[in-house]
Design a protein around this motif. Structure first.
Motif, PDB file in Angstrom:
ATOM      1  N   ILE A   1       1.024  -1.377  -0.238  1.00  0.00           N
ATOM      2  CA  ILE A   1      -0.081   0.190  -0.090  1.00  0.00           C
ATOM      3  C   ILE A   1       0.897   1.169   0.004  1.00  0.00           C
ATOM      4  O   ILE A   1       0.559   2.115  -0.783  1.00  0.00           O
ATOM      5  CB  ILE A   1      -0.692   0.040   1.197  1.00  0.00           C
TER       6      ILE A   1
ATOM      7  N   GLY B   1       0.121   2.477  -3.290  1.00  0.00           N
ATOM      8  CA  GLY B   1      -0.998   3.695  -3.092  1.00  0.00           C
ATOM      9  C   GLY B   1      -0.229   4.823  -3.251  1.00  0.00           C
ATOM     10  O   GLY B   1      -0.646   5.937  -3.589  1.00  0.00           O
TER      11      GLY B   1
ATOM     12  N   TYR C   1      -6.043   4.823   2.409  1.00  0.00           N
ATOM     13  CA  TYR C   1      -4.406   5.142   2.728  1.00  0.00           C
ATOM     14  C   TYR C   1      -4.528   5.758   4.175  1.00  0.00           C
ATOM     15  O   TYR C   1      -3.398   5.492   4.943  1.00  0.00           O
ATOM     16  CB  TYR C   1      -3.845   6.153   1.786  1.00  0.00           C
TER      17      TYR C   1
ATOM     18  N   MET D   1      -8.560  -0.136   1.148  1.00  0.00           N
ATOM     19  CA  MET D   1      -7.680   0.121   0.135  1.00  0.00           C
ATOM     20  C   MET D   1      -8.036  -0.685  -1.277  1.00  0.00           C
ATOM     21  O   MET D   1      -8.180  -0.168  -2.312  1.00  0.00           O
ATOM     22  CB  MET D   1      -6.078   0.304   0.417  1.00  0.00           C
TER      23      MET D   1
END
Length: 413
Positions: free
Chosen positions: A207, A211, A299, A336
């Protein structure tokens, strides 16, 4: 690095990539669900997230008696982290890698074989029958190992060396899964073992890496279309790299020594770093589009999870460690991945990149599930735990109902 969320957002990959990918998809004459990697894995992941939660509640309440390969809590943790998340990672990589490398996507029988291996893994971990723990582990690990080899072949053939870090994180997840099986086989409580923490650390690392590229990029694209003068800080600046390096060090410390005060303080510092990183992406300006704000919120559970885990280590009377752990597992990983699945399905399904009321509802169900689970851990009450499970099943069952038809039919021309 893009997720392949839409043709417009992936056009930068070049006309040759777009054309060859489209030609490969048009050449496939079988079921549409085997025409692209995200289709079977996103649908399978969502269905399994809902079904596995229902099975776990049934086992805990005594309504069902399954011969699980692990104790019920360890099975629950394993099937989210390595079952559900493993499928989402597969769908993401098999959709993104063709855009990274310029090579054709894996479709048809090869894609179906990978999906079948993932499904067999879920079955043998839930109902191992006469299989030994070693046999269960080998079958379960067969899918991610084969996936990693396929992705490695594509990256090497396409000379896309910059994305080897993503493959390395997948390798860490495979090792963590094997360690989880080994801990369970020797009689340890695997839900609190090194394998779970290492796998979760790899997921949070994905992530932070992926992300950290797609959230500011998608935010900028949307703000440009809206004519807003606001802009997020471009991805992967020096500060971002510092945060990623700090994340790796802190996560390794937590994996190795989860009860030490040093790990608690380091997690609090990491929470501050990720919160500062998120603040640089102008998320407030994208509050009008759910497909965008959900990425920022997803996030946001990364620093919140680090904060919760740090507090649970330093002041366990305020927050039990299991409750803090769920902020990362259900909040960061759950929200996410749900955000990425909805966006990618809309984009590749030829739909407008905007979220309708049903999509907003499943986002809110998942957020409610995380908050209720946190409440259950802090209060010790049972009913918030049951409501959390219900909200979780509603979120992923809702995704399957809303997005299943898009995943199962050919892209709109």
């Amino acid at each position: 690095m893009q997720t392949g969320a839409s043709a417009r957002e992936c056009r930068a990959a070049g006309p040759r990539v777009m054309a060859s990918t489209a030609e490969q998809m048009r050449a496939w004459r079988g079921p549409a669900i085997l025409s692209y990697g995200f289709r079977p894995f996103f649908l399978g992941a969502a269905l399994w997230a809902a079904v596995a939660m229902a099975l776990w509640v049934a086992v805990l309440t005594g309504a069902a008696d399954l011969p699980l390969a692990f104790d019920p809590i360890s099975w629950h943790a394993h099937e989210f982290l390595f079952g559900y998340l493993g499928a989402v990672v597969a769908g993401f990589l098999m959709t993104a890698v063709p855009n990274w490398t310029g090579r054709l996507p894996i479709v048809g029988a090869r894609l179906g074989l990978l999906a079948a291996l993932w499904l067999v893994g879920r079955v043998v971990v839930a109902v191992p029958g006469p299989l030994s723990p070693l046999a269960v582990a080998v079958i379960d690990l067969g899918f991610p190992v084969l996936l990693a080899l396929a992705i490695l072949r594509e990256i090497v053939a396409g000379k896309n060396w910059r994305n080897l870090i993503v493959l390395a994180l997948l390798g860490v997840m495979i090792a963590a899964n094997g360690l989880f099986h080994w801990e369970a086989a020797r009689g340890d409580f695997a839900a609190e073992g090194y394998g779970l923490r290492l796998g979760l650390a790899a997921g949070i690392g994905m992530i932070a890496l992926i992300g950290g590229r797609i959230v500011p990029s998608f935010t900028r694209n949307w703000l440009v279309v809206q004519g807003s003068p606001a802009r997020p800080v471009p991805p992967m600046q020096r500060f971002d790299k510092l945060v990623l390096l700090a994340s790796g060090a802190v996560l390794l410390l937590w994996v190795a020594a989860p009860a030490r005060a040093e790990a608690g303080w380091a997690l609090l510092a990491l929470a501050a770093l990720h919160a500062a990183r998120l603040a640089r992406w102008s998320g407030w300006h994208g509050r009008g589009e759910p497909l965008l704000w959900v990425l920022h919120l997803g996030y946001g559970f990364v620093p919140l999870g680090a904060l919760a885990l740090g507090v649970s280590i330093l002041w366990p009377a305020l927050l039990p460690p299991a409750a803090g752990l769920h902020v990362w597992m259900a909040g960061a990983l759950g929200l996410m991945t749900l955000a990425v699945m909805t966006r990618a399905t809309l984009g590749h399904g030829g739909q407008a990149l905007t979220a309708g009321p049903g999509t907003v509802a499943i986002y809110l169900c998942l957020v409610a599930s995380v908050l209720l689970r946190l409440w259950a851990g802090m209060s010790g009450a049972v009913w918030p735990l049951h409501l959390s499970a219900l909200a979780w099943a509603a979120a992923f069952g809702g995704f399957a109902l809303l997005y299943g038809p898009l995943l199962a039919r050919a892209r709109r021309r």
